[in-house]
Write a protein that holds these residues in place. Structure first.
Motif, PDB file in Angstrom:
ATOM      1  N   ARG A  67      -7.562  11.896  -9.496  1.00 39.88           N
ATOM      2  CA  ARG A  67      -7.583  10.449  -9.765  1.00 39.88           C
ATOM      3  C   ARG A  67      -6.188   9.857  -9.641  1.00 39.88           C
ATOM      4  O   ARG A  67      -6.026   8.710  -9.199  1.00 39.88           O
ATOM      5  CB  ARG A  67      -8.178  10.180 -11.152  1.00 39.88           C
ATOM      6  N   THR A  68      -5.161  10.608 -10.047  1.00 34.79           N
ATOM      7  CA  THR A  68      -3.787  10.129  -9.888  1.00 34.79           C
ATOM      8  C   THR A  68      -3.493   9.851  -8.420  1.00 34.79           C
ATOM      9  O   THR A  68      -2.783   8.895  -8.091  1.00 34.79           O
ATOM     10  CB  THR A  68      -2.792  11.177 -10.424  1.00 34.79           C
ATOM     11  N   PHE A  69      -4.024  10.681  -7.541  1.00 31.44           N
ATOM     12  CA  PHE A  69      -3.798  10.506  -6.111  1.00 31.44           C
ATOM     13  C   PHE A  69      -4.723   9.451  -5.494  1.00 31.44           C
ATOM     14  O   PHE A  69      -4.682   9.222  -4.283  1.00 31.44           O
ATOM     15  CB  PHE A  69      -4.005  11.831  -5.367  1.00 31.44           C
ATOM     16  N   GLY A  70      -5.579   8.838  -6.304  1.00 32.40           N
ATOM     17  CA  GLY A  70      -6.507   7.840  -5.791  1.00 32.40           C
ATOM     18  C   GLY A  70      -7.639   8.423  -4.982  1.00 32.40           C
ATOM     19  O   GLY A  70      -8.246   7.737  -4.143  1.00 32.40           O
ATOM     20  N   MET A  71      -7.972   9.697  -5.240  1.00 30.73           N
ATOM     21  CA  MET A  71      -9.005  10.358  -4.444  1.00 30.73           C
ATOM     22  C   MET A  71     -10.391  10.265  -5.076  1.00 30.73           C
ATOM     23  O   MET A  71     -11.370  10.757  -4.504  1.00 30.73           O
ATOM     24  CB  MET A  71      -8.629  11.830  -4.232  1.00 30.73           C
ATOM     25  N   VAL A  78       0.857  -1.189   0.000  1.00 27.61           N
ATOM     26  CA  VAL A  78       0.000   0.000   0.000  1.00 27.61           C
ATOM     27  C   VAL A  78       0.891   1.237   0.000  1.00 27.61           C
ATOM     28  O   VAL A  78       1.916   1.273   0.688  1.00 27.61           O
ATOM     29  CB  VAL A  78      -0.917   0.023   1.245  1.00 27.61           C
ATOM     30  N   SER A  79       0.509   2.259  -0.764  1.00 26.80           N
ATOM     31  CA  SER A  79       1.259   3.516  -0.769  1.00 26.80           C
ATOM     32  C   SER A  79       0.739   4.436   0.329  1.00 26.80           C
ATOM     33  O   SER A  79      -0.408   4.308   0.786  1.00 26.80           O
ATOM     34  CB  SER A  79       1.129   4.211  -2.121  1.00 26.80           C
ATOM     35  N   THR A  80       1.583   5.394   0.733  1.00 25.53           N
ATOM     36  CA  THR A  80       1.125   6.342   1.755  1.00 25.53           C
ATOM     37  C   THR A  80       0.048   7.282   1.194  1.00 25.53           C
ATOM     38  O   THR A  80      -0.751   7.829   1.960  1.00 25.53           O
ATOM     39  CB  THR A  80       2.302   7.172   2.305  1.00 25.53           C
ATOM     40  N   THR A  81       0.014   7.442  -0.127  1.00 20.41           N
ATOM     41  CA  THR A  81      -1.070   8.226  -0.728  1.00 20.41           C
ATOM     42  C   THR A  81      -2.407   7.530  -0.491  1.00 20.41           C
ATOM     43  O   THR A  81      -3.409   8.173  -0.129  1.00 20.41           O
ATOM     44  CB  THR A  81      -0.839   8.412  -2.234  1.00 20.41           C
ATOM     45  N   MET A  82      -2.454   6.208  -0.697  1.00 16.80           N
ATOM     46  CA  MET A  82      -3.686   5.452  -0.458  1.00 16.80           C
ATOM     47  C   MET A  82      -4.082   5.522   1.009  1.00 16.80           C
ATOM     48  O   MET A  82      -5.261   5.634   1.342  1.00 16.80           O
ATOM     49  CB  MET A  82      -3.485   4.004  -0.901  1.00 16.80           C
ATOM     50  N   VAL A  83      -3.094   5.466   1.883  1.00 14.43           N
ATOM     51  CA  VAL A  83      -3.360   5.565   3.320  1.00 14.43           C
ATOM     52  C   VAL A  83      -3.984   6.929   3.644  1.00 14.43           C
ATOM     53  O   VAL A  83      -4.956   7.015   4.403  1.00 14.43           O
ATOM     54  CB  VAL A  83      -2.063   5.373   4.128  1.00 14.43           C
ATOM     55  N   PHE A  84      -3.440   7.981   3.044  1.00 18.11           N
ATOM     56  CA  PHE A  84      -3.970   9.319   3.302  1.00 18.11           C
ATOM     57  C   PHE A  84      -5.428   9.431   2.867  1.00 18.11           C
ATOM     58  O   PHE A  84      -6.251  10.017   3.577  1.00 18.11           O
ATOM     59  CB  PHE A  84      -3.131  10.381   2.584  1.00 18.11           C
ATOM     60  N   VAL A  85      -5.757   8.897   1.690  1.00 16.84           N
ATOM     61  CA  VAL A  85      -7.141   8.973   1.215  1.00 16.84           C
ATOM     62  C   VAL A  85      -8.069   8.275   2.195  1.00 16.84           C
ATOM     63  O   VAL A  85      -9.165   8.768   2.502  1.00 16.84           O
ATOM     64  CB  VAL A  85      -7.264   8.361  -0.196  1.00 16.84           C
TER      65      VAL A  85
END
Length: 580
Positions: A221-225, A190-197
């Protein structure tokens, strides 16, 4: 103007360029009259009726209280937005200053200027006291002071003024953040970006949810938001007046008049203005909101650095999330996209705390700490946090790690204690390489090592400077900087970062032994992560080689160790960078 029945004077005024206005401001009255009142019989007639004294008493609109007042009254009565354009003369009121370019560089008024200025203001100050730059107060009971106070009170109080009421809002409980403490199951990357979302969604659904303001200028969308779009909606004053291409999908693009996400389009400056409005709402509206502005770390901070400074000066409180961070982690997009310096830029802003977390629990701990600082302790701070798009195994949170995470560094792996030994510091996704290097050093070279996660070199530096100041002013009550507590012994230290070497070097003065820094100085490049990290010499093998080099230079490893290890690991001792 009463003689100007045909509008000739107004047309003349509007036809003069700014440069000519400046030059004409320096003319004698007779010269001004000859130039201004020319070009038509009506202008010549009006000018001929005026004496030099009349010309000298003319004021530009911006210097005439009656005209300024009339303009404001007209603006107040306007049905829509109104703009006042006021003609002024720079240096107005001081004859030798008026309209002259040197006005900007003048630091002191000559005595003749002081006398003339005093006389124009009708101040009761004698000539012999003027050069001492006296302050004049007309008296507490004077008409002037009464007038100023009454008008200021009518306008709502004195300026500058800063209201900073206690927020009085209970911060989210531990459960909002603790789900990340156990890490991910083996093999789940898991990326920390996914964790943040995920964490942002938790906050949006918490008791403070209505006060959370997610702001995205681009690349949501790039950030998975995108999962947040349909659930919380994108704010639009007019709602959604079209059918989006993904309208049949569960996570569709949804605009709504009651939407909570602010998506400004590709407009970092506009987004930052929105963020500042939200980050200062606790003061200007007595209604605290919690903004999260998420952007490409390269584009975002580089393009809005001046606005961040201005926001900090306005005592803003909020989060800036530098997504797709790192010189080598955002791979394949070249020098334009790859950020290796925004952490350093952020460290120049006094109220900004810059973070580079490696793990999910670090990210959650930092955000919880930030909310507590802003809302629990009413501190005027900005938290700039790096987010990475590289999927990695998220490990469990060590017991008692919170203090070190917030202070800037904590140990994630102990040394076996047998010499030779080395200390390795890692941040963000590069911490994984530091841990891999530690295993290789022990298994293949008999070198024991301890590994530290450095969450913020900026916070370590802040504490170090504060400690130095304390010790300078209190020599009998010395305080040890936290960086010295952690790294102040003689153990050689290798610091590795996805940012330029100047970031880890912020703590160099408090590191006791030999200090080797591996960073990503230079332009970004379009390549794979593996190739980029090998090129910038921050991959596992490069960390191993740096550790062996430090020990060889200290005499703790045999001569030739580096050369042999480099050959064995396939590392080149030369590097060609076309950007150099």
């Amino acid at each position: 103007m009463n003689q100007d029945t045909m509008g000739a004077v107004l047309n003349r005024i509007e036809g003069i360029t700014d440069g000519d206005w400046q030059r004409m401001s320096t003319l004698e009255p007779s010269e001004f009259k000859a130039e201004f009142f020319s070009g038509s019989e009506q202008l010549s007639s009006i000018g001929g009726s005026m004496s030099d004294e009349d010309i000298e008493n003319l004021r530009r609109g911006g210097h005439d209280p009656r005209k300024v007042y009339a303009a404001y009254k007209a603006a107040e009565a306007a049905e829509g937005p109104a703009v006042i354009l006021a003609h002024t003369v720079k240096g107005w009121g001081i004859d030798s200053f008026e309209g002259r370019n040197s006005t900007h560089q003048k630091k002191k008024m000559a005595l003749d200027d002081l006398i003339a200025y005093r006389d124009s203001l009708e101040l009761p100050i004698s000539d012999d006291k003027l050069e001492d730059t006296p302050l004049y107060h007309p008296g507490e009971d004077s008409d002037e002071v009464d007038y100023m106070r009454s008008k200021r009170e009518a306008l709502g109080g004195y300026l500058p003024s800063r209201k900073s009421p206690h927020t009085g809002i209970e911060t989210p409980d531990e459960s909002t953040f603790s789900e990340f403490d156990d890490g991910t199951r083996e093999g789940q990357l898991v990326s920390t970006t996914m964790v943040f979302v995920r964490l942002l969604r938790n906050l949006l659904k918490s008791d403070i949810g209505p006060r959370v303001v997610p702001i995205i200028p681009d690349e949501g969308r790039t950030f998975g938001m995108d999962p947040l779009f349909s659930e919380f909606g994108i704010f639009s004053q007019v709602g959604q007046n079209y059918t989006p291409v993904d309208h049949k999908m569960l996570m569709k693009y949804k605009e709504d008049e009651s939407g909570q996400i602010i998506q400004e389009g590709i407009a970092e400056a506009t987004s930052m203005a929105t963020w500042t409005a939200s980050a200062t709402s606790y003061s200007h509206s007595a209604s605290p909101t919690l903004p999260f502005y998420t952007f490409y770390s390269m584009f975002g901070f580089q393009r809005i650095a001046d606005q961040v400074w201005a926001a900090a000066d306005s005592r803003a409180r909020g989060f800036l999330m530098g997504a797709t961070a790192g010189r080598t982690t955002l791979n394949g997009e070249g020098l334009q996209h790859q950020d290796g310096h925004s952490l350093l830029v952020a460290s120049t802003v006094p109220g900004c705390r810059a973070w580079d977390p490696a793990y999910a629990y670090e990210l959650a701990t930092i955000i919880r700490h930030g909310i507590d600082e802003m809302w629990g302790k009413d501190l005027d701070v900005i938290h700039y946090i790096m987010l990475y798009n590289e999927n990695q195994q998220q490990v469990a949170k060590p017991e008692g790690a919170d203090e070190g995470i917030i202070r800037g560094a904590y140990k994630v792996q102990d040394s076996a204690g047998q010499p030779p030994s080395i200390r390795i510091l890692g941040s963000g996704p590069i911490l994984q390489y530091a841990r891999e290097a530690s295993s290789i050093l022990e298994a293949e070279h008999g070198v024991s090592s301890e590994v530290w996660s450095v969450t913020s070199y900026g916070e370590l530096r802040r504490d170090g400077l504060a400690s130095e100041r304390h010790n300078r002013l209190n020599p009998q009550d010395k305080r040890e900087p936290y960086a010295s507590e952690c790294f102040g012994d003689d153990t050689p230290t290798v610091a590795v970062s996805d940012y330029i070497a100047a970031v880890p070097e912020m703590i160099q003065r408090w590191v006791g032994g030999r200090f080797v820094v591996l960073g990503t100085d230079g332009f970004g490049r379009s390549d794979t992560r593996e190739s980029l990290r090998r090129f910038f010499e921050i991959d596992t093998e490069s960390i191993v080689l740096a550790a062996l080099s430090a020990l060889e230079q200290e005499g703790e490893m045999p001569d030739g160790t580096v050369e042999g290890a480099a050959s064995k690991m396939g590392l080149s001792l030369t590097r060609e960078d076309k950007a150099e």
